[in-house]
Design a protein around this motif. Structure first.
Motif, PDB file in Angstrom:
ATOM      1  N   ASP A 176       0.913  -1.208   0.320  1.00  0.00           N
ATOM      2  CA  ASP A 176      -0.199  -0.176   0.444  1.00  0.00           C
ATOM      3  C   ASP A 176       0.927   1.249  -0.021  1.00  0.00           C
ATOM      4  OD1 ASP A 176      -1.877  -2.403   0.070  1.00  0.00           O
ATOM      5  OD2 ASP A 176      -3.014  -1.460   2.251  1.00  0.00           O
ATOM      6  N   ALA A 177       2.115   1.169   0.609  1.00  0.00           N
ATOM      7  CA  ALA A 177       2.784   2.869   0.882  1.00  0.00           C
ATOM      8  C   ALA A 177       3.922   2.711  -0.472  1.00  0.00           C
ATOM      9  CB  ALA A 177       3.737   2.380   1.995  1.00  0.00           C
ATOM     10  N   LEU A 178       3.865   2.250  -0.996  1.00  0.00           N
ATOM     11  CA  LEU A 178       4.464   1.524  -2.566  1.00  0.00           C
ATOM     12  C   LEU A 178       3.340   2.832  -3.694  1.00  0.00           C
ATOM     13  CD1 LEU A 178       6.795  -0.744  -3.083  1.00  0.00           C
ATOM     14  CD2 LEU A 178       7.584   1.223  -2.523  1.00  0.00           C
ATOM     15  N   ILE A 179       2.203   2.014  -3.293  1.00  0.00           N
ATOM     16  CA  ILE A 179       1.387   2.533  -4.313  1.00  0.00           C
ATOM     17  C   ILE A 179       1.330   4.133  -3.915  1.00  0.00           C
ATOM     18  CG2 ILE A 179      -1.143   1.857  -5.411  1.00  0.00           C
ATOM     19  CD1 ILE A 179      -1.034  -0.824  -4.444  1.00  0.00           C
ATOM     20  N   GLU A 180       1.022   4.248  -2.779  1.00  0.00           N
ATOM     21  CA  GLU A 180       1.178   5.764  -2.704  1.00  0.00           C
ATOM     22  C   GLU A 180       1.975   6.468  -3.177  1.00  0.00           C
ATOM     23  OE1 GLU A 180      -2.030   4.876   1.747  1.00  0.00           O
ATOM     24  OE2 GLU A 180      -0.173   5.353   1.752  1.00  0.00           O
ATOM     25  N   LYS A 181       2.839   6.302  -2.869  1.00  0.00           N
ATOM     26  CA  LYS A 181       4.686   6.893  -2.969  1.00  0.00           C
ATOM     27  C   LYS A 181       4.113   6.945  -5.041  1.00  0.00           C
ATOM     28  CE  LYS A 181       7.916   7.898  -0.554  1.00  0.00           C
ATOM     29  NZ  LYS A 181       8.194   8.482   0.264  1.00  0.00           N
ATOM     30  N   THR A 182       3.561   6.375  -5.439  1.00  0.00           N
ATOM     31  CA  THR A 182       3.668   6.400  -6.226  1.00  0.00           C
ATOM     32  C   THR A 182       2.563   7.010  -6.917  1.00  0.00           C
ATOM     33  OG1 THR A 182       3.833   4.501  -6.639  1.00  0.00           O
ATOM     34  CG2 THR A 182       2.636   4.985  -8.678  1.00  0.00           C
ATOM     35  N   PHE A 183       1.679   7.356  -6.298  1.00  0.00           N
ATOM     36  CA  PHE A 183       1.162   8.933  -6.667  1.00  0.00           C
ATOM     37  C   PHE A 183       1.522   9.841  -6.170  1.00  0.00           C
ATOM     38  CE2 PHE A 183      -2.999   7.756  -9.058  1.00  0.00           C
ATOM     39  CZ  PHE A 183      -2.896   6.281  -9.061  1.00  0.00           C
ATOM     40  N   GLN A 184       1.611  10.688  -5.442  1.00  0.00           N
ATOM     41  CA  GLN A 184       2.101  10.832  -4.809  1.00  0.00           C
ATOM     42  C   GLN A 184       3.346  12.057  -5.534  1.00  0.00           C
ATOM     43  OE1 GLN A 184       3.296  10.009  -0.859  1.00  0.00           O
ATOM     44  NE2 GLN A 184       2.101  10.167   0.008  1.00  0.00           N
ATOM     45  N   VAL A 185       4.485  11.028  -5.903  1.00  0.00           N
ATOM     46  CA  VAL A 185       5.520  11.279  -6.557  1.00  0.00           C
ATOM     47  C   VAL A 185       4.782  11.347  -8.364  1.00  0.00           C
ATOM     48  CG1 VAL A 185       7.588  10.787  -7.841  1.00  0.00           C
ATOM     49  CG2 VAL A 185       6.503  10.711  -5.364  1.00  0.00           C
ATOM     50  N   ASN A 186       4.721  10.806  -8.698  1.00  0.00           N
ATOM     51  CA  ASN A 186       3.767  10.958 -10.030  1.00  0.00           C
ATOM     52  C   ASN A 186       2.598  11.714 -10.837  1.00  0.00           C
ATOM     53  OD1 ASN A 186       5.783   8.688 -10.143  1.00  0.00           O
ATOM     54  ND2 ASN A 186       4.908   7.031 -11.239  1.00  0.00           N
ATOM     55  N   THR A 187       2.438  11.852  -9.695  1.00  0.00           N
ATOM     56  CA  THR A 187       0.438  12.481  -9.990  1.00  0.00           C
ATOM     57  C   THR A 187       0.392  13.395  -8.856  1.00  0.00           C
ATOM     58  OG1 THR A 187       0.049  10.878 -10.602  1.00  0.00           O
ATOM     59  CG2 THR A 187      -2.138  12.178  -9.970  1.00  0.00           C
ATOM     60  N   SER A 188       0.547  13.665  -8.018  1.00  0.00           N
ATOM     61  CA  SER A 188      -0.038  15.042  -6.702  1.00  0.00           C
ATOM     62  C   SER A 188       0.843  15.962  -7.048  1.00  0.00           C
ATOM     63  CB  SER A 188      -0.172  14.236  -6.006  1.00  0.00           C
ATOM     64  OG  SER A 188      -1.076  12.597  -5.560  1.00  0.00           O
ATOM     65  N   ALA A 189       2.084  15.453  -7.068  1.00  0.00           N
ATOM     66  CA  ALA A 189       3.580  16.057  -7.329  1.00  0.00           C
ATOM     67  C   ALA A 189       3.292  17.576  -8.674  1.00  0.00           C
ATOM     68  CB  ALA A 189       5.132  15.688  -7.067  1.00  0.00           C
ATOM     69  N   HIS A 190       2.595  16.610  -9.102  1.00  0.00           N
ATOM     70  CA  HIS A 190       2.582  17.810 -10.274  1.00  0.00           C
ATOM     71  C   HIS A 190       1.230  18.792  -9.986  1.00  0.00           C
ATOM     72  CE1 HIS A 190       4.713  14.400 -12.148  1.00  0.00           C
ATOM     73  NE2 HIS A 190       4.059  14.524 -13.516  1.00  0.00           N
TER      74      HIS A 190
END
Ligand SMILES: NC(=O)c1ccc[n+]([C@@H]2O[C@H](COP(=O)([O-])OP(=O)(O)OC[C@H]3O[C@@H](n4cnc5c(N)ncnc54)[C@H](O)[C@@H]3O)[C@@H](O)[C@H]2O)c1
Length: 304
Positions: free
Chosen positions: A137-151
Protein backbone atom coordinates in the motif's frame (compact mmCIF):
# COMPACT_ATOMS: atom_id res chain seq x y z
CA UNK A 1 -30.70 30.08 -36.73
CA UNK A 2 -28.08 30.81 -34.09
CA UNK A 3 -27.32 27.07 -33.80
CA UNK A 4 -27.01 26.73 -37.60
CA UNK A 5 -24.45 29.55 -37.73
CA UNK A 6 -22.54 28.05 -34.79
CA UNK A 7 -22.52 24.59 -36.43
CA UNK A 8 -21.29 26.00 -39.76
CA UNK A 9 -18.62 28.03 -38.01
CA UNK A 10 -17.46 24.94 -36.05
CA UNK A 11 -17.35 22.75 -39.18
CA UNK A 12 -15.29 25.35 -41.06
CA UNK A 13 -12.86 25.70 -38.15
CA UNK A 14 -12.53 21.90 -37.78
CA UNK A 15 -11.67 21.66 -41.50
CA UNK A 16 -9.22 24.54 -41.19
CA UNK A 17 -7.44 22.95 -38.19
CA UNK A 18 -7.35 19.57 -39.97
CA UNK A 19 -5.73 21.08 -43.05
CA UNK A 20 -3.33 23.08 -40.88
CA UNK A 21 -2.27 19.93 -39.04
CA UNK A 22 -1.84 17.94 -42.30
CA UNK A 23 0.30 20.72 -43.79
CA UNK A 24 2.49 20.80 -40.65
CA UNK A 25 3.02 17.04 -40.93
CA UNK A 26 5.04 17.69 -44.08
CA UNK A 27 6.95 20.74 -42.84
CA UNK A 28 9.92 20.73 -40.44
CA UNK A 29 8.79 21.42 -36.89
CA UNK A 30 11.86 23.60 -36.41
CA UNK A 31 10.10 26.28 -38.50
CA UNK A 32 7.79 26.93 -35.58
CA UNK A 33 10.26 26.60 -32.69
CA UNK A 34 9.88 29.30 -30.04
CA UNK A 35 12.83 31.23 -28.67
CA UNK A 36 13.52 30.19 -25.08
CA UNK A 37 16.77 32.08 -24.57
CA UNK A 38 16.97 33.77 -21.13
CA UNK A 39 13.89 31.92 -19.91
CA UNK A 40 13.90 30.05 -16.60
CA UNK A 41 13.13 26.34 -16.71
CA UNK A 42 12.38 24.22 -13.65
CA UNK A 43 12.91 20.48 -14.07
CA UNK A 44 11.94 17.92 -11.41
CA UNK A 45 13.95 14.70 -11.24
CA UNK A 46 16.94 16.46 -12.78
CA UNK A 47 19.42 14.27 -10.90
CA UNK A 48 19.46 11.51 -13.50
CA UNK A 49 17.99 10.09 -16.71
CA UNK A 50 15.71 12.26 -18.83
CA UNK A 51 15.61 15.14 -16.33
CA UNK A 52 19.39 15.55 -16.52
CA UNK A 53 19.40 15.46 -20.33
CA UNK A 54 16.53 17.94 -20.54
CA UNK A 55 18.46 20.29 -18.23
CA UNK A 56 21.49 20.11 -20.54
CA UNK A 57 19.35 20.88 -23.60
CA UNK A 58 17.71 23.93 -22.05
CA UNK A 59 21.02 25.22 -20.67
CA UNK A 60 22.49 24.88 -24.18
CA UNK A 61 19.62 27.04 -25.51
CA UNK A 62 20.56 29.81 -23.09
CA UNK A 63 18.03 29.14 -20.32
CA UNK A 64 18.58 29.45 -16.60
CA UNK A 65 17.84 26.05 -15.05
CA UNK A 66 16.31 25.22 -11.68
CA UNK A 67 16.90 21.60 -10.77
CA UNK A 68 14.80 19.67 -8.25
CA UNK A 69 15.55 16.18 -6.99
CA UNK A 70 15.52 14.15 -3.80
CA UNK A 71 18.98 12.91 -4.79
CA UNK A 72 21.19 15.90 -4.00
CA UNK A 73 24.36 14.18 -5.30
CA UNK A 74 22.82 13.43 -8.71
CA UNK A 75 21.38 16.93 -8.87
CA UNK A 76 24.75 18.51 -8.00
CA UNK A 77 26.38 16.42 -10.75
CA UNK A 78 23.88 17.74 -13.31
CA UNK A 79 24.49 21.32 -12.15
CA UNK A 80 28.29 20.95 -12.19
CA UNK A 81 28.16 19.71 -15.78
CA UNK A 82 25.85 22.57 -16.81
CA UNK A 83 28.17 25.16 -15.30
CA UNK A 84 31.24 23.57 -16.87
CA UNK A 85 29.72 23.04 -20.34
CA UNK A 86 27.45 26.08 -20.75
CA UNK A 87 28.47 28.44 -17.95
CA UNK A 88 24.79 29.28 -17.43
CA UNK A 89 22.81 30.06 -14.29
CA UNK A 90 21.76 26.88 -12.53
CA UNK A 91 20.24 26.42 -9.07
CA UNK A 92 19.70 23.11 -7.30
CA UNK A 93 17.14 22.24 -4.63
CA UNK A 94 16.79 19.03 -2.66
CA UNK A 95 13.09 18.32 -2.44
CA UNK A 96 10.94 15.29 -1.72
CA UNK A 97 8.17 15.40 -4.30
CA UNK A 98 6.06 12.98 -2.29
CA UNK A 99 5.56 15.78 0.26
CA UNK A 100 3.21 18.66 -0.59
CA UNK A 101 4.78 20.78 2.19
CA UNK A 102 8.29 20.19 0.84
CA UNK A 103 7.09 21.23 -2.67
CA UNK A 104 5.40 24.47 -1.55
CA UNK A 105 8.30 25.38 0.73
CA UNK A 106 10.86 24.83 -2.04
CA UNK A 107 8.69 26.68 -4.59
CA UNK A 108 8.69 29.73 -2.28
CA UNK A 109 12.49 29.56 -1.99
CA UNK A 110 12.77 29.40 -5.80
CA UNK A 111 10.55 32.48 -6.18
CA UNK A 112 12.74 34.37 -3.69
CA UNK A 113 15.99 33.21 -5.30
CA UNK A 114 15.25 33.53 -9.02
CA UNK A 115 11.73 34.89 -9.50
CA UNK A 116 9.31 33.55 -12.05
CA UNK A 117 9.47 30.17 -13.79
CA UNK A 118 8.65 30.25 -17.50
CA UNK A 119 8.76 26.52 -18.25
CA UNK A 120 7.87 23.91 -15.63
CA UNK A 121 8.80 20.32 -16.45
CA UNK A 122 7.22 17.73 -14.15
CA UNK A 123 9.55 14.86 -14.95
CA UNK A 124 10.38 12.97 -11.73
CA UNK A 125 8.75 9.58 -11.51
CA UNK A 126 9.03 6.22 -9.76
CA UNK A 127 7.86 2.68 -10.55
CA UNK A 128 7.23 -0.30 -8.27
CA UNK A 129 7.03 -2.78 -11.15
CA UNK A 130 5.12 -5.40 -9.15
CA UNK A 131 1.87 -7.21 -9.94
CA UNK A 132 -1.03 -5.35 -8.31
CA UNK A 133 -1.65 -7.70 -5.36
CA UNK A 134 2.09 -7.74 -4.59
CA UNK A 135 2.34 -3.93 -4.41
CA UNK A 136 2.56 -2.71 -0.81
CA UNK A 137 0.00 0.00 0.00
CA UNK A 138 2.76 2.43 0.96
CA UNK A 139 4.43 2.03 -2.44
CA UNK A 140 1.16 2.57 -4.29
CA UNK A 141 0.61 5.76 -2.30
CA UNK A 142 4.17 6.93 -2.98
CA UNK A 143 3.74 6.28 -6.71
CA UNK A 144 0.70 8.53 -6.80
CA UNK A 145 2.35 11.22 -4.68
CA UNK A 146 5.45 11.46 -6.88
CA UNK A 147 3.98 10.65 -10.31
CA UNK A 148 0.68 12.54 -10.01
CA UNK A 149 -0.02 14.71 -6.96
CA UNK A 150 3.37 16.44 -7.16
CA UNK A 151 2.32 17.79 -10.58
CA UNK A 152 -0.73 19.44 -8.99
CA UNK A 153 1.33 21.16 -6.30
CA UNK A 154 4.14 22.38 -8.60
CA UNK A 155 1.57 23.66 -11.09
CA UNK A 156 -0.39 25.42 -8.35
CA UNK A 157 2.84 27.06 -7.19
CA UNK A 158 4.05 28.35 -10.57
CA UNK A 159 0.95 28.71 -12.78
CA UNK A 160 -0.45 31.92 -11.19
CA UNK A 161 2.49 34.01 -12.45
CA UNK A 162 2.22 32.42 -15.91
CA UNK A 163 -1.50 33.27 -15.98
CA UNK A 164 -0.77 36.86 -15.00
CA UNK A 165 1.74 37.23 -17.85
CA UNK A 166 -0.25 34.97 -20.21
CA UNK A 167 3.08 33.36 -20.96
CA UNK A 168 4.53 30.02 -19.87
CA UNK A 169 4.60 26.30 -20.45
CA UNK A 170 3.70 23.32 -18.26
CA UNK A 171 5.26 20.06 -19.46
CA UNK A 172 4.21 16.78 -17.86
CA UNK A 173 6.20 13.63 -18.52
CA UNK A 174 3.60 10.84 -18.44
CA UNK A 175 4.10 7.53 -20.29
CA UNK A 176 2.64 5.27 -22.96
CA UNK A 177 1.46 3.44 -19.82
CA UNK A 178 -0.79 6.48 -19.34
CA UNK A 179 -2.60 5.60 -22.56
CA UNK A 180 -2.98 1.83 -22.28
CA UNK A 181 -2.94 -0.71 -19.45
CA UNK A 182 0.16 -2.89 -18.94
CA UNK A 183 0.46 -6.12 -16.91
CA UNK A 184 2.60 -5.49 -13.82
CA UNK A 185 2.16 -1.72 -13.92
CA UNK A 186 -1.31 -1.17 -12.42
CA UNK A 187 -0.30 1.57 -9.99
CA UNK A 188 2.16 3.18 -12.42
CA UNK A 189 -0.38 3.11 -15.30
CA UNK A 190 -3.10 4.63 -13.11
CA UNK A 191 -0.73 7.40 -11.95
CA UNK A 192 0.24 8.19 -15.55
CA UNK A 193 -3.35 8.03 -16.90
CA UNK A 194 -4.06 10.67 -14.25
CA UNK A 195 -1.23 12.85 -15.57
CA UNK A 196 -2.64 12.62 -19.11
CA UNK A 197 -6.12 13.56 -17.81
CA UNK A 198 -4.73 16.39 -15.71
CA UNK A 199 -2.77 17.92 -18.59
CA UNK A 200 -5.68 17.64 -21.03
CA UNK A 201 -8.12 19.23 -18.55
CA UNK A 202 -5.68 21.99 -17.65
CA UNK A 203 -5.18 22.75 -21.34
CA UNK A 204 -8.96 23.04 -21.82
CA UNK A 205 -9.25 25.30 -18.79
CA UNK A 206 -6.51 27.57 -20.13
CA UNK A 207 -8.28 27.79 -23.49
CA UNK A 208 -11.60 28.66 -21.87
CA UNK A 209 -9.82 31.32 -19.77
CA UNK A 210 -8.35 32.66 -23.05
CA UNK A 211 -4.84 32.18 -21.62
CA UNK A 212 -3.54 30.87 -24.92
CA UNK A 213 -0.04 32.14 -24.12
CA UNK A 214 0.29 29.42 -21.48
CA UNK A 215 1.01 26.12 -23.24
CA UNK A 216 0.82 22.54 -22.02
CA UNK A 217 2.57 19.43 -23.31
CA UNK A 218 2.10 15.86 -22.13
CA UNK A 219 4.81 13.41 -23.12
CA UNK A 220 3.98 9.70 -23.42
CA UNK A 221 7.04 7.56 -24.10
CA UNK A 222 7.27 3.79 -24.38
CA UNK A 223 10.33 2.30 -22.63
CA UNK A 224 13.54 4.35 -22.61
CA UNK A 225 16.94 2.98 -21.78
CA UNK A 226 17.61 5.11 -18.66
CA UNK A 227 17.72 2.26 -16.12
CA UNK A 228 14.31 3.03 -14.63
CA UNK A 229 12.82 0.01 -16.45
CA UNK A 230 15.95 -2.15 -16.43
CA UNK A 231 15.19 -5.74 -17.47
CA UNK A 232 12.09 -4.92 -19.55
CA UNK A 233 11.92 -6.69 -22.93
CA UNK A 234 10.24 -5.64 -26.15
CA UNK A 235 9.00 -8.35 -28.54
CA UNK A 236 9.09 -6.32 -31.76
CA UNK A 237 11.91 -3.76 -31.46
CA UNK A 238 11.32 -2.68 -35.08
CA UNK A 239 7.79 -1.49 -34.18
CA UNK A 240 8.11 -0.75 -30.46
CA UNK A 241 11.80 -0.09 -29.76
CA UNK A 242 13.27 0.64 -26.35
CA UNK A 243 14.49 4.09 -27.35
CA UNK A 244 17.72 5.77 -26.30
CA UNK A 245 17.42 8.63 -23.79
CA UNK A 246 18.98 10.99 -26.38
CA UNK A 247 16.32 10.14 -28.98
CA UNK A 248 13.54 10.53 -26.39
CA UNK A 249 14.88 13.93 -25.36
CA UNK A 250 15.21 15.01 -29.03
CA UNK A 251 11.50 14.28 -29.50
CA UNK A 252 10.58 15.97 -26.20
CA UNK A 253 12.50 19.14 -27.07
CA UNK A 254 10.96 19.17 -30.53
CA UNK A 255 7.47 18.93 -28.99
CA UNK A 256 8.10 21.55 -26.30
CA UNK A 257 9.73 24.10 -28.61
CA UNK A 258 6.94 23.74 -31.18
CA UNK A 259 4.24 23.94 -28.46
CA UNK A 260 2.77 20.51 -29.23
CA UNK A 261 0.10 19.43 -26.79
CA UNK A 262 1.07 15.74 -26.97
CA UNK A 263 4.24 13.86 -27.81
CA UNK A 264 4.10 10.07 -28.14
CA UNK A 265 7.39 8.18 -28.44
CA UNK A 266 8.02 6.22 -30.66
CA UNK A 267 5.76 7.49 -33.45
CA UNK A 268 4.37 3.97 -34.06
CA UNK A 269 2.26 4.53 -30.92
CA UNK A 270 0.06 6.98 -32.88
CA UNK A 271 -0.97 4.12 -35.17
CA UNK A 272 -1.12 1.29 -32.61
CA UNK A 273 -3.09 3.20 -29.98
CA UNK A 274 -5.51 4.76 -32.48
CA UNK A 275 -6.32 1.29 -33.84
CA UNK A 276 -6.76 0.00 -30.27
CA UNK A 277 -9.54 2.52 -29.65
CA UNK A 278 -11.55 1.15 -32.57
CA UNK A 279 -11.31 -2.54 -31.64
CA UNK A 280 -13.50 -4.73 -29.40
CA UNK A 281 -12.00 -5.59 -25.98
CA UNK A 282 -11.19 -9.20 -26.94
CA UNK A 283 -9.12 -7.99 -29.93
CA UNK A 284 -7.35 -5.48 -27.70
CA UNK A 285 -6.37 -8.24 -25.24
CA UNK A 286 -5.21 -10.49 -28.09
CA UNK A 287 -3.09 -7.74 -29.66
CA UNK A 288 -1.66 -6.80 -26.27
CA UNK A 289 -0.54 -10.45 -25.94
CA UNK A 290 0.78 -10.49 -29.53
CA UNK A 291 2.83 -7.30 -29.14
CA UNK A 292 4.27 -8.61 -25.83
CA UNK A 293 2.67 -5.88 -23.69
CA UNK A 294 1.24 -8.59 -21.40
CA UNK A 295 4.65 -9.95 -20.44
CA UNK A 296 7.17 -7.19 -21.17
CA UNK A 297 7.54 -6.63 -17.39
CA UNK A 298 8.31 -10.31 -16.61
CA UNK A 299 12.06 -9.72 -16.27
CA UNK A 300 11.80 -6.21 -14.81
CA UNK A 301 14.56 -5.35 -12.34
CA UNK A 302 14.38 -1.53 -12.28
CA UNK A 303 16.70 0.68 -10.30
CA UNK A 304 18.27 -0.65 -7.12
N1 LIG B 1 12.58 5.31 -18.56
C1 LIG B 1 11.47 4.92 -19.15
O1 LIG B 1 11.40 3.86 -19.78
C2 LIG B 1 10.26 5.81 -19.12
C3 LIG B 1 9.19 5.51 -19.99
C4 LIG B 1 8.06 6.32 -19.94
C5 LIG B 1 7.99 7.38 -19.06
N2 LIG B 1 9.04 7.63 -18.23
C6 LIG B 1 8.92 8.74 -17.29
O2 LIG B 1 9.95 9.67 -17.51
C7 LIG B 1 10.29 10.32 -16.28
C8 LIG B 1 11.79 10.27 -16.06
O3 LIG B 1 12.19 8.92 -16.04
P1 LIG B 1 13.73 8.46 -16.07
O4 LIG B 1 13.78 7.25 -16.91
O5 LIG B 1 14.60 9.61 -16.37
O6 LIG B 1 13.88 8.01 -14.54
P2 LIG B 1 15.10 8.15 -13.55
O7 LIG B 1 14.88 7.13 -12.48
O8 LIG B 1 16.39 8.14 -14.29
O9 LIG B 1 14.93 9.63 -12.96
C9 LIG B 1 13.91 9.96 -12.06
C10 LIG B 1 14.42 11.04 -11.14
O10 LIG B 1 13.36 11.38 -10.24
C11 LIG B 1 13.92 11.53 -8.95
N3 LIG B 1 12.93 11.27 -7.92
C12 LIG B 1 12.34 10.08 -7.62
N4 LIG B 1 11.55 10.22 -6.54
C13 LIG B 1 11.63 11.51 -6.15
C14 LIG B 1 11.05 12.26 -5.09
N5 LIG B 1 10.23 11.70 -4.18
N6 LIG B 1 11.35 13.58 -4.99
C15 LIG B 1 12.20 14.16 -5.87
N7 LIG B 1 12.78 13.50 -6.89
C16 LIG B 1 12.51 12.19 -7.01
C17 LIG B 1 15.04 10.51 -8.89
O11 LIG B 1 15.99 10.81 -7.85
C18 LIG B 1 15.62 10.59 -10.28
O12 LIG B 1 16.67 11.53 -10.36
C19 LIG B 1 9.48 9.61 -15.20
O13 LIG B 1 8.33 10.36 -14.90
C20 LIG B 1 9.08 8.30 -15.83
O14 LIG B 1 7.90 7.78 -15.29
C21 LIG B 1 10.18 6.88 -18.24
Amino acid sequence: MHLIVETLFTVILVLYYLIESIVWTFLPNSWRYKDVQNQTVLITGAGSGLGRLLAFRFAKLGCATVLWDIDSKGNAKTAAEIKQRYNSECLTYTVDLSSKESIYETANKVKEDIGEINILINNAGIVTGKKFMECQDALIEKTFQVNTSAHFWTTKAFLPRMLKLNHGHIVNIASAAGLTGVTGLADYCASKFAVVGFTESLSMELTSLEKTGVKTTVVCPYYIDTGMFKGVKTKFPEILPIVTPEHAVDRMMDGILSNKSEVWIPRSLYVLLSVKGLLPTKCQALLSQFFGISNCMDEFVGRE
